[in-house]
Design a protein around this motif. Structure first.
Motif, PDB file in Angstrom:
ATOM      1  N   ARG A   1       0.833  -1.199   0.000  1.00  0.00           N
ATOM      2  CA  ARG A   1       0.000   0.000   0.000  1.00  0.00           C
ATOM      3  C   ARG A   1       0.870   1.254   0.000  1.00  0.00           C
ATOM      4  O   ARG A   1       2.073   1.208   0.295  1.00  0.00           O
ATOM      5  CB  ARG A   1      -0.916   0.010   1.230  1.00  0.00           C
ATOM      6  N   HIS A   2       0.262   2.385  -0.291  1.00  0.00           N
ATOM      7  CA  HIS A   2       0.951   3.667  -0.199  1.00  0.00           C
ATOM      8  C   HIS A   2       1.388   3.903   1.248  1.00  0.00           C
ATOM      9  O   HIS A   2       0.666   3.576   2.190  1.00  0.00           O
ATOM     10  CB  HIS A   2       0.036   4.813  -0.650  1.00  0.00           C
ATOM     11  N   GLY A   3       2.567   4.481   1.410  1.00  0.00           N
ATOM     12  CA  GLY A   3       3.111   4.718   2.742  1.00  0.00           C
ATOM     13  C   GLY A   3       4.197   3.730   3.119  1.00  0.00           C
ATOM     14  O   GLY A   3       4.968   3.984   4.039  1.00  0.00           O
ATOM     15  N   TYR A   4       4.256   2.597   2.412  1.00  0.00           N
ATOM     16  CA  TYR A   4       5.322   1.628   2.652  1.00  0.00           C
ATOM     17  C   TYR A   4       6.619   2.138   2.030  1.00  0.00           C
ATOM     18  O   TYR A   4       6.653   2.534   0.863  1.00  0.00           O
ATOM     19  CB  TYR A   4       4.963   0.287   2.014  1.00  0.00           C
ATOM     20  N   ASP A   5       7.692   2.091   2.789  1.00  0.00           N
ATOM     21  CA  ASP A   5       8.993   2.487   2.239  1.00  0.00           C
ATOM     22  C   ASP A   5       9.390   1.572   1.078  1.00  0.00           C
ATOM     23  O   ASP A   5      10.004   2.022   0.105  1.00  0.00           O
ATOM     24  CB  ASP A   5      10.059   2.424   3.336  1.00  0.00           C
ATOM     25  N   LEU A   6       9.042   0.280   1.172  1.00  0.00           N
ATOM     26  CA  LEU A   6       9.404  -0.671   0.121  1.00  0.00           C
ATOM     27  C   LEU A   6       8.709  -0.339  -1.193  1.00  0.00           C
ATOM     28  O   LEU A   6       9.283  -0.538  -2.278  1.00  0.00           O
ATOM     29  CB  LEU A   6       9.038  -2.093   0.551  1.00  0.00           C
ATOM     30  N   ARG A   7       7.493   0.144  -1.114  1.00  0.00           N
ATOM     31  CA  ARG A   7       6.781   0.531  -2.334  1.00  0.00           C
ATOM     32  C   ARG A   7       7.522   1.662  -3.035  1.00  0.00           C
ATOM     33  O   ARG A   7       7.784   1.586  -4.251  1.00  0.00           O
ATOM     34  CB  ARG A   7       5.353   0.957  -1.983  1.00  0.00           C
ATOM     35  N   GLU A   8       7.846   2.698  -2.269  1.00  0.00           N
ATOM     36  CA  GLU A   8       8.500   3.855  -2.869  1.00  0.00           C
ATOM     37  C   GLU A   8       9.866   3.480  -3.442  1.00  0.00           C
ATOM     38  O   GLU A   8      10.252   3.941  -4.522  1.00  0.00           O
ATOM     39  CB  GLU A   8       8.629   4.956  -1.814  1.00  0.00           C
ATOM     40  N   LEU A   9      10.600   2.626  -2.719  1.00  0.00           N
ATOM     41  CA  LEU A   9      11.933   2.240  -3.179  1.00  0.00           C
ATOM     42  C   LEU A   9      11.838   1.426  -4.466  1.00  0.00           C
ATOM     43  O   LEU A   9      12.607   1.633  -5.419  1.00  0.00           O
ATOM     44  CB  LEU A   9      12.636   1.448  -2.076  1.00  0.00           C
ATOM     45  N   THR A  10      10.891   0.475  -4.517  1.00  0.00           N
ATOM     46  CA  THR A  10      10.748  -0.385  -5.702  1.00  0.00           C
ATOM     47  C   THR A  10      10.304   0.421  -6.918  1.00  0.00           C
ATOM     48  O   THR A  10      10.854   0.279  -8.008  1.00  0.00           O
ATOM     49  CB  THR A  10       9.733  -1.509  -5.417  1.00  0.00           C
ATOM     50  N   VAL A  11       9.311   1.273  -6.738  1.00  0.00           N
ATOM     51  CA  VAL A  11       8.819   2.080  -7.851  1.00  0.00           C
ATOM     52  C   VAL A  11       9.915   3.007  -8.359  1.00  0.00           C
ATOM     53  O   VAL A  11      10.093   3.166  -9.585  1.00  0.00           O
ATOM     54  CB  VAL A  11       7.572   2.870  -7.415  1.00  0.00           C
ATOM     55  N   ALA A  12      10.678   3.615  -7.450  1.00  0.00           N
ATOM     56  CA  ALA A  12      11.764   4.512  -7.864  1.00  0.00           C
ATOM     57  C   ALA A  12      12.824   3.747  -8.653  1.00  0.00           C
ATOM     58  O   ALA A  12      13.360   4.262  -9.654  1.00  0.00           O
ATOM     59  CB  ALA A  12      12.386   5.173  -6.641  1.00  0.00           C
ATOM     60  N   ALA A  13      13.149   2.506  -8.243  1.00  0.00           N
ATOM     61  CA  ALA A  13      14.152   1.711  -8.958  1.00  0.00           C
ATOM     62  C   ALA A  13      13.664   1.352 -10.363  1.00  0.00           C
ATOM     63  O   ALA A  13      14.444   1.378 -11.326  1.00  0.00           O
ATOM     64  CB  ALA A  13      14.460   0.445  -8.158  1.00  0.00           C
ATOM     65  N   CYS A  14      12.376   1.015 -10.493  1.00  0.00           N
ATOM     66  CA  CYS A  14      11.841   0.691 -11.818  1.00  0.00           C
ATOM     67  C   CYS A  14      11.871   1.918 -12.731  1.00  0.00           C
ATOM     68  O   CYS A  14      12.252   1.822 -13.915  1.00  0.00           O
ATOM     69  CB  CYS A  14      10.418   0.173 -11.686  1.00  0.00           C
ATOM     70  N   ARG A  15      11.481   3.051 -12.194  1.00  0.00           N
ATOM     71  CA  ARG A  15      11.483   4.268 -13.012  1.00  0.00           C
ATOM     72  C   ARG A  15      12.894   4.663 -13.414  1.00  0.00           C
ATOM     73  O   ARG A  15      13.095   5.218 -14.508  1.00  0.00           O
ATOM     74  CB  ARG A  15      10.793   5.393 -12.238  1.00  0.00           C
ATOM     75  N   ALA A  16      13.862   4.385 -12.549  1.00  0.00           N
ATOM     76  CA  ALA A  16      15.256   4.680 -12.907  1.00  0.00           C
ATOM     77  C   ALA A  16      15.718   3.825 -14.087  1.00  0.00           C
ATOM     78  O   ALA A  16      16.633   4.215 -14.819  1.00  0.00           O
ATOM     79  CB  ALA A  16      16.163   4.439 -11.695  1.00  0.00           C
ATOM     80  N   GLU A  17      15.073   2.671 -14.276  1.00  0.00           N
ATOM     81  CA  GLU A  17      15.393   1.811 -15.423  1.00  0.00           C
ATOM     82  C   GLU A  17      14.533   2.131 -16.635  1.00  0.00           C
ATOM     83  O   GLU A  17      14.599   1.451 -17.660  1.00  0.00           O
ATOM     84  CB  GLU A  17      15.208   0.342 -15.031  1.00  0.00           C
ATOM     85  N   GLY A  18      13.652   3.138 -16.504  1.00  0.00           N
ATOM     86  CA  GLY A  18      12.894   3.623 -17.645  1.00  0.00           C
ATOM     87  C   GLY A  18      11.540   2.985 -17.860  1.00  0.00           C
ATOM     88  O   GLY A  18      10.987   3.071 -18.965  1.00  0.00           O
TER      89      GLY A  18
END
Length: 293
Positions: free
Chosen positions: A196-213
């Motif tokens: 869910r929103h608010g999880y640190d793991l969510r933000e970290l995973t989404v940021a890593a995927c976006r960094a890969e385009g």
């Protein structure tokens, strides 16, 4: 009016004898008599009648006796209560932690702490780092285990690094095995079970995927840690979780490491820097820091 004077008064009232009362409270008889006179002067009334050596309570003394006993009893109770807290026989710790830390790190640490101090109550607040920082700042928590860097750094918080751990990908053994090690780019188009929103793991995973385009694709979204593990077991997708959580999830999940440089996270112990944590919280802090070994 002093507690010592009330003790002397009760001793005289119960023994009806100044000398025996002085022996009971371990003072000289003249000192005890002087303190009783001082108490009578302060109250403006005689507490004892002293006719022909017989000691009897006056009406004022009869009125004071139950009150004095109650005051002394409350004082003793207060002394014992404070000593029990100071000696860690009683007390309370309000600890905040992210859900993944609650699942992976805390059970054994809290078991150790409880064995040492079984009388200390532990209250757990499970939430994301952003919420935990806010709860610390307003004084609702004594300690918190948060993910660094903090979402909103605060000079009023003190943090000490507790551990660093790798993130891994978990999947159902019934699903096709992903490449190992797995690159973040390999998650493009892969169905993800997402917190869910608010999880640190969510933000970290989404940021890593976006960094890969690419934008990650979610099959199930909005779960807590236990729910995410269950959804992955059911074959609904894969999830990125801390290695400590994966290790404790049982043997019914496939664990795949991420290719270098991978993803890591840092867990820190935080508390307010302007307020010293209570004694019980400091003891839990010690146990947590020793767990780093």
């Amino acid at each position: 009016m002093q507690l010592q004077q009330l003790r002397y008064f009760v001793a005289v009232a119960e023994t009806r004898h100044f000398t025996r009362a002085a022996e009971r409270v371990h003072v000289s008889q003249p000192s005890l008599s002087q303190q009783i006179r001082a108490l009578e002067q302060e109250l403006g009334a005689d507490l004892f009648g002293r006719a022909r050596g017989n000691i009897a309570l006056t009406d004022a003394g009869e009125a004071l006796l139950p009150l004095a006993r109650r005051i002394l009893a409350d004082t003793e109770t207060a002394r014992r209560e404070v000593q029990e807290v100071a000696q860690l026989r009683r007390g309370r710790v309000r600890l905040g932690a992210t859900p993944s830390v609650c699942t992976g790190l805390l059970p054994q640490v809290l078991r150790t702490f409880h064995d040492l101090h079984p009388g200390i109550e532990i209250l757990i607040e499970e939430s994301g780092s952003h919420d935990l920082v806010r709860e610390l700042a307003r004084g609702a928590l004594d300690l918190a285990l948060v993910v660094l860097p903090l979402p909103s750094p605060s000079p009023a918080l003190s943090t000490v690094e507790l551990l660093r751990e790798d993130l891994v990908v978990i999947s159902s053994p019934a699903a096709a095995a992903p490449p190992s090690p797995l690159r973040i780019a390999d998650l493009a188009g892969e169905p993800l079970v997402m917190f869910r929103h608010g999880y640190d793991l969510r933000e970290l995973t989404v940021a890593a995927c976006r960094a890969e385009g690419f934008e990650p694709s979610f099959t199930v979204e909005g779960g807590e840690m236990d729910a995410v593990l269950g959804f992955v077991r059911a074959g609904l997708g894969v999830a990125v979780v801390p290695s400590m959580v994966a290790a404790g999830a049982g043997g019914d999940l496939r664990v795949t490491p991420l290719a270098r440089p991978g993803l890591r996270r840092t867990i820190a112990l935080a508390h307010r820097s302007d307020v010293a944590p209570p004694r019980a919280a400091r003891e839990l802090q010690r146990v947590l820091l020793e767990s780093r070994a």
